[in-house]
Design an enzyme around this catalytic site. Structure first.
Site, mmCIF file in Angstrom:
data_model
loop_
_atom_site.group_PDB
_atom_site.id
_atom_site.type_symbol
_atom_site.label_atom_id
_atom_site.label_comp_id
_atom_site.label_asym_id
_atom_site.label_seq_id
_atom_site.Cartn_x
_atom_site.Cartn_y
_atom_site.Cartn_z
ATOM 1 N N SER A 1 18.515 17.033 -14.073
ATOM 2 C CA SER A 1 18.098 16.088 -15.065
ATOM 3 C C SER A 1 17.041 15.254 -14.275
ATOM 4 C CB SER A 1 19.159 15.336 -15.549
ATOM 5 O OG SER A 1 18.756 14.298 -16.298
ATOM 6 N N TYR B 1 26.156 8.805 -14.948
ATOM 7 C CA TYR B 1 25.467 10.082 -15.163
ATOM 8 C C TYR B 1 24.224 10.123 -14.167
ATOM 9 C CZ TYR B 1 22.558 13.451 -17.493
ATOM 10 O OH TYR B 1 22.012 14.750 -17.733
#
Length: 230
Positions: free
Chosen positions: A134, A147
């Site tokens: 990501s 995250y």
């Protein structure tokens, strides 16, 4: 790669980016083993070249059992795509240990022990490990600290196994997309996701990178939203 016997394992392969990768590989003639907590929910589970395995990547014994099943049916692998992951906001003021454990067990430990289970099956001189990471592995975002931390950890792991597996000529790629319209963002409205990428877009570039000739590797692919960081 021999187009008649290419075999891939896709974790998180029943939803979102993972499902799109699985579908595009099937369309291109691969045999695809889909690993997911509910793998039978994958839209193309009935495809003649699709095999499904109900596996939670947090369960090392289930991963080992799936690897044994794949070895028995396929022998060797040409691609291992690590796509299983979760994400949600975790403001520092309210973050909990349970959230930490869930995010790191899934996003980091899940990748580590999946790679460990399937690495012996990877075809030397040809195979690819592709890690769906990501933009959160490149920079931090307010309220998404856990995250982002898990994706930074995933990037460190990916870089390390890239060097570790080079003697076997196994290539390792990190895909780092910006915001994608996946179930992680189901809490947002359609208007809020108007500039998000579609999972099929990320999957298309991922599959292209997987299918490069064996003398080349895309080590890091950062694919951002056209409007910039979201």
């Amino acid at each position: 790669m021999n187009r008649h016997d290419r075999v891939a394992v896709v974790t998180g392969g029943s939803l979102g980016i993972g499902a799109e990768i699985s579908t595009q590989l099937l369309d291109d003639g691969w045999t695809v083993h889909v690993l997911a907590r509910n793998a039978g929910a994958y839209a193309n589970a009935g495809h003649r070249s699709c095999r499904t395995h109900d596996v939670d990547v947090r369960d090392s014994r289930a991963l080992k059992a799936a690897a044994d099943d794949v070895a028995a049916s396929a022998g060797q692998l040409d691609a291992l795509i690590l796509c299983a992951g979760i994400g949600y906001p975790t403001p520092l003021s309210s973050v909990t240990r349970d959230q930490y454990d869930e995010l790191f067990e899934t996003n980091v430990a899940g990748a580590v022990f999946t790679a460990q289970a399937f690495a012996p099956l990877l075809r030397d001189g040809q195979a690819v490990i592709t890690v769906i990471s990501s933009i959160a592995g490149r920079r931090g975002f307010a309220d998404w600290s856990l995250y982002c931390a898990s994706k930074h950890g995933l990037e460190g792991f990916t870089a390390s196994i890239r060097d570790e597996l080079r003697p076997r000529r196994i290539r390792v790629t990190s895909i780092q997309p910006g915001s994608v319209d996946t179930p992680s963002y189901d809490h947002l409205s359609a208007e809020e996701k108007a500039e998000f990428m579609e999972p099929a877009t990320v999957a298309a570039l991922t599959v292209q990178a997987i299918q490069l000739p064996p003398e080349a590797v895309v080590e890091v692919l950062f694919l951002n939203n056209a409007v910039g960081d979201l």
